[in-house]
Design an enzyme around this catalytic site. Structure first.
Site, PDB file in Angstrom:
ATOM      1  N   TYR A 288     -15.379 -56.627   7.818  1.00 44.66           N
ATOM      2  CA  TYR A 288     -15.199 -55.394   7.051  1.00 44.66           C
ATOM      3  C   TYR A 288     -16.198 -55.350   5.890  1.00 44.66           C
ATOM      4  O   TYR A 288     -16.896 -54.352   5.679  1.00 44.66           O
ATOM      5  CB  TYR A 288     -13.761 -55.366   6.539  1.00 44.66           C
ATOM      6  CG  TYR A 288     -13.410 -54.241   5.596  1.00 44.66           C
ATOM      7  CD1 TYR A 288     -13.433 -52.918   5.998  1.00 44.66           C
ATOM      8  CD2 TYR A 288     -12.997 -54.526   4.289  1.00 44.66           C
ATOM      9  CE1 TYR A 288     -13.071 -51.901   5.131  1.00 44.66           C
ATOM     10  CE2 TYR A 288     -12.631 -53.517   3.420  1.00 44.66           C
ATOM     11  CZ  TYR A 288     -12.675 -52.206   3.835  1.00 44.66           C
ATOM     12  OH  TYR A 288     -12.312 -51.204   2.980  1.00 44.66           O
TER      13      TYR A 288
ATOM     14  N   LYS B  70     -19.442 -52.962   4.973  1.00 45.21           N
ATOM     15  CA  LYS B  70     -19.566 -52.236   3.706  1.00 45.21           C
ATOM     16  C   LYS B  70     -20.957 -52.456   3.090  1.00 45.21           C
ATOM     17  O   LYS B  70     -21.579 -51.516   2.590  1.00 45.21           O
ATOM     18  CB  LYS B  70     -18.458 -52.648   2.720  1.00 45.21           C
ATOM     19  CG  LYS B  70     -17.065 -52.163   3.121  1.00 45.21           C
ATOM     20  CD  LYS B  70     -17.009 -50.654   3.330  1.00 45.21           C
ATOM     21  CE  LYS B  70     -15.639 -50.128   3.677  1.00 45.21           C
ATOM     22  NZ  LYS B  70     -15.658 -48.732   4.174  1.00 45.21           N
TER      23      LYS B  70
HETATM   24  N1  SER Z   1      -7.936 -52.356   0.415  1.00 47.06           N
HETATM   25  C1  SER Z   1      -8.996 -52.874   1.230  1.00 47.06           C
HETATM   26  C2  SER Z   1      -8.576 -54.074   1.970  1.00 47.06           C
HETATM   27  O1  SER Z   1      -7.733 -54.779   1.473  1.00 47.06           O
HETATM   28  C3  SER Z   1     -10.179 -53.211   0.391  1.00 47.06           C
HETATM   29  O2  SER Z   1     -11.112 -52.224   0.553  1.00 47.06           O
HETATM   30  O3  SER Z   1      -9.080 -54.347   3.012  1.00 47.06           O
END
Ligand code: SER
Length: 312
Positions: free
Chosen positions: A139, A143
């Protein structure tokens, strides 16, 4: 922003950003694009699309004469680790599709980055705007790559794409889906329903957080800011409140008794790799960002609204 398309419209942020955009720009001017979580009682223009689907998006942009896209589709940090390849595919391909369509149709774009863009080699306290970006989750990798794509499309093609690095977002309407900061929402549900909560990070875990209304305000404010004032075309640091899991439990306990036990799981490692607090002075300087909700105010609203929602 006259005709707006929102992808991921029924996720945690979309569920509250869409109504705010409808209020501001008119219900008929906001096209909510979702896939699996479309609520039956949604009041507005809705379209179903399974992303990535560039041609599907192109069809909607043409059909509704769209000029602005809020591209919120994304798998979050914890879910993303279950299938890193699919996370890359969904998060990156759908975003690149939007940016390519932005070149073609001269669209203005909002795309969310996250504190997940940071990693264990980033300074953890008061993390600067420009710093080391070596995330350890897929993730987070999407980003960082996405931030660089934003800047690239701005420099190379003049796409007016804007972004913020959201902290953990706390809200009562839609549940977050598979993030590491989800404990700060889940604790409220369990406090109200069971009077106890088993927290998946340790009590001293500190992460940057924000109440949803502030996140929605930041998003709209940034999109309305004078482009000449924007000095960051990767993604703006954005901050409101930072607290430990224990401090959150103590704040809830002031009005609602909750017994919290701490049983860190795989998400602890992710939390440990993220900042504790964020320096967002560039956003405050460039486009006047200011948060409104502190820990007591956010806690009070969460308890009151969730009690109503859960019929307690
Ligand atoms: N709230 C998100 C997560 O915990 C962070 O961007 O993955």
């Amino acid at each position: 922003m006259k005709r707006i398309l929102v992808t991921g419209a029924f996720g945690q942020i979309g569920s509250e950003l869409v109504p705010a955009l409808q209020d501001k720009f008119g219900k008929e001017n906001v096209i909510a694009v979702g896939n699996s979580r479309i609520p039956e009682d949604f009041d507005g223009v809705v379209e179903k699309l399974n992303q990535p689907d560039k041609e599907g998006l192109r069809g909607l942009i043409t059909k509704y004469e769209i000029d602005t896209v809020f591209h919120l589709v994304s798998l979050l940090s914890a879910t993303g680790e279950k299938d890193p390849s699919f996370t890359w595919h969904l998060n990156m391909q759908s975003m690149k599709d939007v940016l390519d369509l932005a070149v073609e149709f001269k669209l203005k774009v909002f795309w969310p980055s996250s504190i997940a863009a940071f990693g264990p080699t980033t300074p953890r306290d008061f993390t600067p705007q420009r710093t080391v970006l070596e995330p350890t989750t897929m993730y987070g990798v999407t980003k960082v790559a996405g931030e660089l794509l934003c800047q690239y499309y701005f420099n190379k093609f003049g796409v007016d794409v804007r972004s913020v690095r959201y902290p953990g977002i706390i809200s009562y309407k839609a549940l977050p889906g598979g993030g590491t900061t989800d404990y700060a929402v889940a604790i409220f549900y369990d406090a109200i329903e069971k009077g106890e909560y088993e927290c998946f990070v340790s009590e001293e875990t500190t992460l940057p957080m924000m109440y949803m209304d502030d996140a929605v305000k930041a998003t709209i404010d940034l999109m309305e800011a004078d482009p000449a004032k924007l000095t960051v075309r990767t993604s703006y640091n954005l901050a409101a409140i930072s607290f430990t899991a224990e401090e959150l439990a103590a704040e809830i306990n002031k009005t609602l008794p909750v017994q919290v036990t701490y049983k860190p799981d795989h998400r602890q490692n992710i939390a440990n790799s993220w900042p504790k607090s964020i320096d967002d002075s560039q956003a405050r300087q460039d486009w006047g960002w200011q948060h409104e909700y502190d820990l007591p105010k956010m806690t009070e609203i969460m308890i009151n609204e969730l009690k109503k929602k859960l019929g307690k």
